[in-house]
Design an enzyme around this catalytic site. Structure first.
Site, PDB file in Angstrom:
ATOM      1  N   LEU A  32       0.845  -1.203   0.000  1.00  0.00           N
ATOM      2  CA  LEU A  32       0.000   0.000   0.000  1.00  0.00           C
ATOM      3  C   LEU A  32       0.875   1.246   0.000  1.00  0.00           C
ATOM      4  CD1 LEU A  32      -2.810  -0.899   2.571  1.00  0.00           C
ATOM      5  CD2 LEU A  32      -2.577  -1.525   0.151  1.00  0.00           C
ATOM      6  N   ALA A  33       0.778   2.003  -1.070  1.00  0.00           N
ATOM      7  CA  ALA A  33       1.620   3.205  -1.180  1.00  0.00           C
ATOM      8  C   ALA A  33       0.827   4.370  -1.754  1.00  0.00           C
ATOM      9  CB  ALA A  33       2.836   2.905  -2.053  1.00  0.00           C
ATOM     10  N   ALA A  34      -0.470   4.400  -1.438  1.00  0.00           N
ATOM     11  CA  ALA A  34      -1.318   5.436  -2.031  1.00  0.00           C
ATOM     12  C   ALA A  34      -1.483   6.647  -1.125  1.00  0.00           C
ATOM     13  CB  ALA A  34      -2.681   4.853  -2.376  1.00  0.00           C
ATOM     14  N   ARG A  40       2.430  14.792   5.849  1.00  0.00           N
ATOM     15  CA  ARG A  40       3.245  15.186   7.002  1.00  0.00           C
ATOM     16  C   ARG A  40       4.740  15.251   6.699  1.00  0.00           C
ATOM     17  NH1 ARG A  40       0.896  11.013  11.203  1.00  0.00           N
ATOM     18  NH2 ARG A  40       0.229  10.019   9.267  1.00  0.00           N
ATOM     19  N   ASP A  96       5.395   2.327   3.624  1.00  0.00           N
ATOM     20  CA  ASP A  96       6.219   3.303   4.357  1.00  0.00           C
ATOM     21  C   ASP A  96       6.941   2.698   5.556  1.00  0.00           C
ATOM     22  OD1 ASP A  96       4.114   2.926   6.088  1.00  0.00           O
ATOM     23  OD2 ASP A  96       3.549   5.039   6.238  1.00  0.00           O
ATOM     24  N   ARG A 130      32.144  10.737  -7.767  1.00  0.00           N
ATOM     25  CA  ARG A 130      30.766  10.899  -8.256  1.00  0.00           C
ATOM     26  C   ARG A 130      30.401   9.693  -9.125  1.00  0.00           C
ATOM     27  NH1 ARG A 130      31.324  16.252 -11.175  1.00  0.00           N
ATOM     28  NH2 ARG A 130      29.199  15.758 -11.826  1.00  0.00           N
ATOM     29  N   ARG A 150      52.194  25.673 -23.382  1.00  0.00           N
ATOM     30  CA  ARG A 150      51.673  26.641 -22.415  1.00  0.00           C
ATOM     31  C   ARG A 150      50.821  27.710 -23.094  1.00  0.00           C
ATOM     32  NH1 ARG A 150      56.681  25.325 -20.287  1.00  0.00           N
ATOM     33  NH2 ARG A 150      56.415  24.001 -18.483  1.00  0.00           N
TER      34      ARG A 150
HETATM   35  C1  UD1 Z   1      -2.353   1.925  10.361  1.00  0.00           C
HETATM   36  C2  UD1 Z   1      -3.266   0.904  11.029  1.00  0.00           C
HETATM   37  C3  UD1 Z   1      -2.937   0.862  12.520  1.00  0.00           C
HETATM   38  C4  UD1 Z   1      -1.478   0.516  12.713  1.00  0.00           C
HETATM   39  C5  UD1 Z   1      -0.591   1.507  11.952  1.00  0.00           C
HETATM   40  C6  UD1 Z   1       0.841   1.032  11.947  1.00  0.00           C
HETATM   41  C7  UD1 Z   1      -5.404   0.790   9.827  1.00  0.00           C
HETATM   42  C8  UD1 Z   1      -6.806   1.260   9.801  1.00  0.00           C
HETATM   43  N1  UD1 Z   1      -4.640   1.280  10.847  1.00  0.00           N
HETATM   44  O1  UD1 Z   1      -2.673   3.216  10.869  1.00  0.00           O
HETATM   45  O2  UD1 Z   1      -3.717  -0.116  13.171  1.00  0.00           O
HETATM   46  O3  UD1 Z   1      -1.137   0.513  14.082  1.00  0.00           O
HETATM   47  O4  UD1 Z   1      -0.996   1.596  10.580  1.00  0.00           O
HETATM   48  O5  UD1 Z   1       1.692   1.994  11.371  1.00  0.00           O
HETATM   49  O6  UD1 Z   1      -4.993   0.017   8.989  1.00  0.00           O
HETATM   50  N2  UD1 Z   1      -2.993   3.910   2.579  1.00  0.00           N
HETATM   51  C9  UD1 Z   1      -3.463   3.859   1.292  1.00  0.00           C
HETATM   52  N3  UD1 Z   1      -4.734   4.301   1.032  1.00  0.00           N
HETATM   53  C10 UD1 Z   1      -5.567   4.756   1.999  1.00  0.00           C
HETATM   54  C11 UD1 Z   1      -5.073   4.813   3.335  1.00  0.00           C
HETATM   55  C12 UD1 Z   1      -3.784   4.378   3.585  1.00  0.00           C
HETATM   56  O7  UD1 Z   1      -2.755   3.431   0.378  1.00  0.00           O
HETATM   57  O8  UD1 Z   1      -6.704   5.111   1.679  1.00  0.00           O
HETATM   58  C13 UD1 Z   1      -1.632   3.412   2.843  1.00  0.00           C
HETATM   59  C14 UD1 Z   1      -0.679   4.510   3.273  1.00  0.00           C
HETATM   60  O9  UD1 Z   1       0.059   4.999   2.150  1.00  0.00           O
HETATM   61  C15 UD1 Z   1       0.262   3.772   4.215  1.00  0.00           C
HETATM   62  C16 UD1 Z   1      -0.615   2.673   4.804  1.00  0.00           C
HETATM   63  O10 UD1 Z   1      -1.711   2.507   3.926  1.00  0.00           O
HETATM   64  O11 UD1 Z   1       1.333   3.154   3.538  1.00  0.00           O
HETATM   65  C17 UD1 Z   1      -1.102   2.973   6.232  1.00  0.00           C
HETATM   66  O12 UD1 Z   1      -1.895   4.143   6.247  1.00  0.00           O
HETATM   67  P1  UD1 Z   1      -1.805   5.192   7.410  1.00  0.00           P
HETATM   68  O13 UD1 Z   1      -2.771   6.282   7.115  1.00  0.00           O
HETATM   69  O14 UD1 Z   1      -0.395   5.572   7.674  1.00  0.00           O
HETATM   70  O15 UD1 Z   1      -2.387   4.345   8.646  1.00  0.00           O
HETATM   71  P2  UD1 Z   1      -2.144   4.598  10.190  1.00  0.00           P
HETATM   72  O16 UD1 Z   1      -3.073   5.654  10.676  1.00  0.00           O
HETATM   73  O17 UD1 Z   1      -0.701   4.786  10.448  1.00  0.00           O
HETATM   74 MG    MG Z   2       1.013   5.284   9.201  1.00  0.00          MG
END
Ligand code: UD1
Ligand code: MG
Length: 452
Positions: free
Chosen positions: A11-13, A18, A108, A319, A426
């Site tokens: 999941l990277a959406a 922040r 992440d 480099r 030179r």
């Molecule tokens: C989430 C968990 C929480 C856990 C924590 C650990 C859920 C509801 N909560 O919370 O229980 O303790 O991670 O770090 O799962 N993302 C999407 N699409 C969305 C939402 C999120 O791709 O619509 C991805 C984000 O890019 C991220 C990941 O899902 O990589 C987690 O989302 P994030 O919003 O960071 O969740 P937390 O509030 O940290």
């Molecule tokens: Mg998170």
């Protein structure tokens, strides 16, 4: 090893607001590699494995990076960010193919290891429908809490929905989950959004699995492995953990790090045997260091290969694109880019060597500069083997210096020098009158500048 097939959904959406950066969160580097690359490397590889990456609608760079590292990756776009379960279902087509194990990993969390992901798959083989990765948080604020009853995982409660009592729980959800791949879609589709944020929470899978009469288990790991990156401060913390791991691995492999805490490595740094690295050295991505090489203090090296017993620095800057032969020497205040030194070449002091090939055992005197750029394009310098370039010489590229040639100190070499010739040149003239004129025209908008 397992003979079960797997699908890993990364999941990277998320927007990563922040981070306060125009770069998508998962592309920020840790130990010289984007966060996402670390996650993709930990994901199962090879036969019987497949990979899906869920990206945001404006994240083509993330998609490209995923494909660069794993050309086999399928990418899916989550158009609206409606929660982690919603994000997983963006990859519905891949999940529907029904791999034995479905791993869901957050893009992440760069410190996650392949070993932990393998550990999470084991209970599935034993019949569990879901394995959740848990950790003991020093400060659980913000994390989902794992609620255990009679030794069994019954639910995960997000911070916002947790009671005061539940918030005292320190066993937290790391975010990584492993599903029985054949039941996953059925479970995921049951997840609703009846919570304080109105999001589809992946964590609700636990209660659903229980209600279906199936088993959900917890696999524990250390907090360091599951640090999620949401801010630049957390990025710096993850970097520190990663550097500590890389230094430890280098020491265990027999590399001498005189003051490990001052040496920065990249995740892909490769060492031969008996390598020594003195204090305050920074090594970026793509570096290979041969047996017995010594990197003296304050050197900065990226994308270069360093031969056996080569001596680098102190204060050398390599480099991208250098290949340094066995026994070569690159001394203090030398900058090199896209250049090859054959075995035994010495560039001992105060030089710039760019887009250059230097034959074996040639000596480059102090202050030698390869003038590779004429304001428009880069040009190549070729120096033969066994040549001698006197101090403070400028080699105006494109130019070739023959094998065994001798260049007198202070020369400005604008024409090729044959093998074994002596060149003492030179002249302030360069072979770039044309280039100089065009450059001047560009700067003055085509107007002829006033002659002094
Ligand atoms: C989430 C968990 C929480 C856990 C924590 C650990 C859920 C509801 N909560 O919370 O229980 O303790 O991670 O770090 O799962 N993302 C999407 N699409 C969305 C939402 C999120 O791709 O619509 C991805 C984000 O890019 C991220 C990941 O899902 O990589 C987690 O989302 P994030 O919003 O960071 O969740 P937390 O509030 O940290
Ligand atoms: Mg998170």
């Amino acid at each position: 090893m397992t003979d079960r097939t797997s699908l890993t959904v990364v999941l990277a959406a998320g927007e990563g607001t922040r981070m306060r950066s125009s770069l998508p969160k998962v592309l920020h580097p840790v130990a010289g590699q984007p966060i996402l690359v670390h996650v993709l490397e930990a994901a199962p590889h090879g036969e019987g494995t497949s990979l899906a990456v869920v990206v945001g609608p404006d994240h083509s760079a993330v998609e490209a990076e995923a494909k660069r590292l794993r050309p086999d990756a399928a990418t899916f776009i989550q158009r609206e960010r409606l929660g982690t379960a919603h994000a997983v279902l963006a990859a519905r087509d891949a999940i529907a193919r029904g791999a034995d194990d479905l791993l869901v990993v957050f893009g992440d969390t760069p410190l996650i290891s392949a070993a932990t992901l393998a550990r999470m798959r084991a209970p599935l083989k034993e019949g569990a429908a879901l394995a959740v990765l848990g950790f003991r948080a020093a400060d659980p604020t913000g994390y989902g809490r794992l609620l255990i009853e009679s030794g069994k995982l019954v639910a995960i409660r997000e911070q916002a929905d947790a009671s005061a009592e539940e918030r005292k729980v320190t066993l937290c959800n790391a975010g990584v989950m492993a599903f029985d791949g054949r039941r996953a879609l059925k479970i995921l589709e049951k997840i609703g959004n009846a919570n304080s944020k109105g999001e589809y929470y992946l964590v609700d899978a636990v209660t659903i699995v229980r209600d279906m009469g199936l088993e959900a288990v917890v696999i524990e790991t250390s907090e360091d492995e599951v640090r999620g990156i949401n801010t630049k401060a957390q990025l710096a913390e993850a970097e520190a953990v990663m550097q500590a791991r890389l230094r430890k691995a280098a020491l265990e492999a027999g590399v001498t790090l005189v003051a490990p805490e001052t040496i920065f490595l990249a995740a892909d740094t490769k060492f031969g045997s008996d390598v020594t690295i003195e204090p305050f050295v920074v090594i970026g991505p793509g570096v290979t260091i041969g047996d017995g090489a010594v990197i003296h203090s304050f050197s900065h090296i990226v994308q270069s290969s360093i031969g056996k017993k080569a001596l680098i620095g102190p204060f050398a800057r390599l480099r991208p694109g250098n290949s340094l032969g066995d026994g070569s020497k690159v001394g203090n205040f030398v900058e090199m880019k896209a250049s090859t030194l054959e075995a035994g070449v010495k560039v001992n002091h105060l030089s710039y060597i760019g887009d250059t090939h230097i034959g074996a055992k040639t000596n480059i005197g102090a202050g030698t500069i390869t003038c590779n750029y004429d304001g428009f394009a880069k040009h190549k310098t070729t120096i033969g083997a066994g040549a001698f370039v006197g101090t403070n010489s400028s080699l105006v590229a494109p130019v070739k210096i023959g094998n065994g040639a001798y260049i007198g100190s202070g020369s400005v070499i604008t024409k090729d020098v044959p093998d074994d010739a002596l060149a003492v040149e030179r002249s302030p003239q360069t072979n770039r009158e044309g280039g100089a004129r065009r450059y001047r025209e560009l700067k003055t908008g085509g107007k002829k500048p006033k002659e002094k």
